[in-house]
Design a protein around this motif. Structure first.
Motif, mmCIF file in Angstrom:
data_model
loop_
_atom_site.group_PDB
_atom_site.id
_atom_site.type_symbol
_atom_site.label_atom_id
_atom_site.label_comp_id
_atom_site.label_asym_id
_atom_site.label_seq_id
_atom_site.Cartn_x
_atom_site.Cartn_y
_atom_site.Cartn_z
ATOM 1 N N MET A 69 32.566 15.556 16.984
ATOM 2 C CA MET A 69 33.977 15.924 17.157
ATOM 3 C C MET A 69 34.133 16.975 18.255
ATOM 4 O O MET A 69 35.092 16.919 19.034
ATOM 5 C CB MET A 69 34.555 16.454 15.836
ATOM 6 N N ALA A 70 33.203 17.919 18.347
ATOM 7 C CA ALA A 70 33.269 18.932 19.399
ATOM 8 C C ALA A 70 33.100 18.300 20.775
ATOM 9 O O ALA A 70 33.819 18.634 21.725
ATOM 10 C CB ALA A 70 32.207 19.998 19.161
ATOM 11 N N VAL A 71 32.167 17.370 20.895
ATOM 12 C CA VAL A 71 31.936 16.694 22.176
ATOM 13 C C VAL A 71 33.164 15.873 22.567
ATOM 14 O O VAL A 71 33.611 15.905 23.728
ATOM 15 C CB VAL A 71 30.672 15.799 22.085
ATOM 16 N N LEU A 72 33.733 15.145 21.612
ATOM 17 C CA LEU A 72 34.920 14.340 21.908
ATOM 18 C C LEU A 72 36.110 15.224 22.288
ATOM 19 O O LEU A 72 36.865 14.903 23.210
ATOM 20 C CB LEU A 72 35.278 13.461 20.706
ATOM 21 N N SER A 73 36.281 16.312 21.593
ATOM 22 C CA SER A 73 37.387 17.229 21.919
ATOM 23 C C SER A 73 37.219 17.811 23.316
ATOM 24 O O SER A 73 38.192 17.926 24.080
ATOM 25 C CB SER A 73 37.447 18.361 20.895
ATOM 26 N N ALA A 74 35.993 18.182 23.679
ATOM 27 C CA ALA A 74 35.740 18.716 25.015
ATOM 28 C C ALA A 74 36.015 17.656 26.085
ATOM 29 O O ALA A 74 36.571 17.955 27.143
ATOM 30 C CB ALA A 74 34.307 19.222 25.112
#
Length: 86
Positions: free
Chosen positions: A71-76
């Motif tokens: 989720m952090a990678v997708l948000s970034a």
């Protein structure tokens, strides 16, 4: 050739064409059902749990939502994409 004859010939051709397609699709459905019944008769399924998925199975979207790193990678990535567009 008058236009009424052409219309009649066109309607006749349409009726025959749709009749053939309907007949073919009906025969295809009947053949598929017959083959399915034949296969099930000669090789029945022993375990019905193989046919239905378990109720506690997690969907792929729920798996993604539960993975904090992903989720952090997708948000970034979305944040970077929106910055580049403006």
């Amino acid at each position: 050739m008058p236009s009424s004859d052409l219309m009649l010939e066109g309607l006749t051709l349409m009726v025959f064409g749709m009749g053939f397609v309907f007949t073919f699709l009906t025969l295809l459905v009947l053949a598929t059902k017959t083959m399915s019944a034949t296969v099930l008769r000669f090789s029945p399924v022993e375990d019905l749990s193989l046919l239905t998925p378990p109720l506690n199975m997690v969907s792929p979207s729920q798996q993604v939502a539960n993975d904090a790193h992903l989720m952090a990678v997708l948000s970034a990535a979305v944040h970077r994409y929106r910055q580049d567009r403006s």
